[in-house]
Design a protein around this motif. Structure first.
Motif, PDB file in Angstrom:
ATOM      1  N   ASP A 272       0.869  -1.170   0.000  1.00  0.00           N
ATOM      2  CA  ASP A 272       0.000   0.000   0.000  1.00  0.00           C
ATOM      3  C   ASP A 272       0.913   1.229   0.000  1.00  0.00           C
ATOM      4  O   ASP A 272       2.141   1.116   0.077  1.00  0.00           O
ATOM      5  CB  ASP A 272      -0.954  -0.010   1.195  1.00  0.00           C
TER       6      ASP A 272
ATOM      7  N   ASN B  48       1.480   3.650   2.192  1.00  0.00           N
ATOM      8  CA  ASN B  48       2.287   3.877   3.399  1.00  0.00           C
ATOM      9  C   ASN B  48       3.451   2.889   3.492  1.00  0.00           C
ATOM     10  O   ASN B  48       4.556   3.264   3.879  1.00  0.00           O
ATOM     11  CB  ASN B  48       1.415   3.799   4.654  1.00  0.00           C
ATOM     12  N   SER B  49       3.214   1.647   3.144  1.00  0.00           N
ATOM     13  CA  SER B  49       4.290   0.644   3.168  1.00  0.00           C
ATOM     14  C   SER B  49       5.354   0.978   2.122  1.00  0.00           C
ATOM     15  O   SER B  49       6.556   0.839   2.384  1.00  0.00           O
ATOM     16  CB  SER B  49       3.742  -0.746   2.903  1.00  0.00           C
TER      17      SER B  49
ATOM     18  N   ALA C 271       7.349   3.891   3.381  1.00  0.00           N
ATOM     19  CA  ALA C 271       8.250   3.456   4.463  1.00  0.00           C
ATOM     20  C   ALA C 271       9.447   2.703   3.886  1.00  0.00           C
ATOM     21  O   ALA C 271      10.590   2.917   4.313  1.00  0.00           O
ATOM     22  CB  ALA C 271       7.485   2.581   5.460  1.00  0.00           C
TER      23      ALA C 271
ATOM     24  N   TYR D 281       4.015   9.796  -3.147  1.00  0.00           N
ATOM     25  CA  TYR D 281       3.246  10.678  -2.260  1.00  0.00           C
ATOM     26  C   TYR D 281       2.244  11.511  -3.056  1.00  0.00           C
ATOM     27  O   TYR D 281       1.064  11.615  -2.689  1.00  0.00           O
ATOM     28  CB  TYR D 281       4.205  11.595  -1.479  1.00  0.00           C
TER      29      TYR D 281
ATOM     30  N   ASP E  51      -0.633   9.468  -4.233  1.00  0.00           N
ATOM     31  CA  ASP E  51      -1.559   9.207  -3.128  1.00  0.00           C
ATOM     32  C   ASP E  51      -2.441  10.427  -2.859  1.00  0.00           C
ATOM     33  O   ASP E  51      -3.658  10.295  -2.678  1.00  0.00           O
ATOM     34  CB  ASP E  51      -0.789   8.828  -1.867  1.00  0.00           C
TER      35      ASP E  51
END
Length: 186
Positions: free
Chosen positions: A32, A34-35, A38, A167, A170
């Protein structure tokens, strides 16, 4: 196609893949947003750690090269004065900031500090050969290190661009979802 750069590496530094299509990248990676962010931040941090190590090595080599050149000059001076009967007066560093003066008569050999508490005596010719070889090796290592740093900086830039693309993708998806939710409410 989600990546356009080949996944090669240079001396253990993995290449960063440029992400052209974020949706495809996320689905192929089974991540996803966020993963993925990260993971990319972690990779960026790893690149920064490697960069710090390479910069330290570069500083060490840049300090070592003038020392080797200075040693070569000293050996050449001793060889030039050999046989003239003229003594050489030299100030040398005993330890940091502490110097001593020495009178060096004709000499056929010099002692070279090899490191690790090892000093060996060489003839002037052997010392010159060894120092020239060490100088060539240090300059070659510095060239490789500079190329590695450039490669690493390229990977940092690619990773930063990828983070920004993920980003921004998203943010765009959230706005689309928000707009469609607002339109369906009306």
């Amino acid at each position: 196609m989600s990546t356009s750069s080949s996944s090669t590496e240079r001396r253990g530094i993995p290449a960063a893949a440029f992400v052209e299509d974020v949706q495809t990248y996320l689905s192929q990676s089974n991540l996803d947003v966020n993963s993925a962010l990260a993971y990319l931040q972690e990779r960026l941090q790893q690149y920064r750690v490697v960069e710090m190590k390479l910069l330290a090595q570069q500083r060490d080599l840049q300090a070592k090269i003038p020392d080797i050149e200075k040693c070569l000059d000293i050996v050449a001076t001793l060889q030039a004065k050999k046989g003239t009967g003229e003594a050489t007066i030299a100030d040398f560093e005993v330890s940091e900031g502490i110097f001593s003066r020495a009178r060096v008569e004709d000499t056929d050999s010099v002692c070279l500090w090899l490191g690790a508490n090892v000093m060996l005596e060489y003839s002037c010719e052997e010392a010159t050969t060894l120092l020239q070889k060490n100088l060539e090796n240090a300059k070659g290592s510095l060239e490789v290190l500079v190329a590695d740093l450039q490669f690493l900086r390229d990977q940092v830039t690619i990773t930063q661009v990828t983070i920004a693309r993920v980003y921004n993708w998203d943010v765009h998806q959230r706005r689309l979802r928000q707009a469609s939710a607002t339109a369906s409410e009306s």
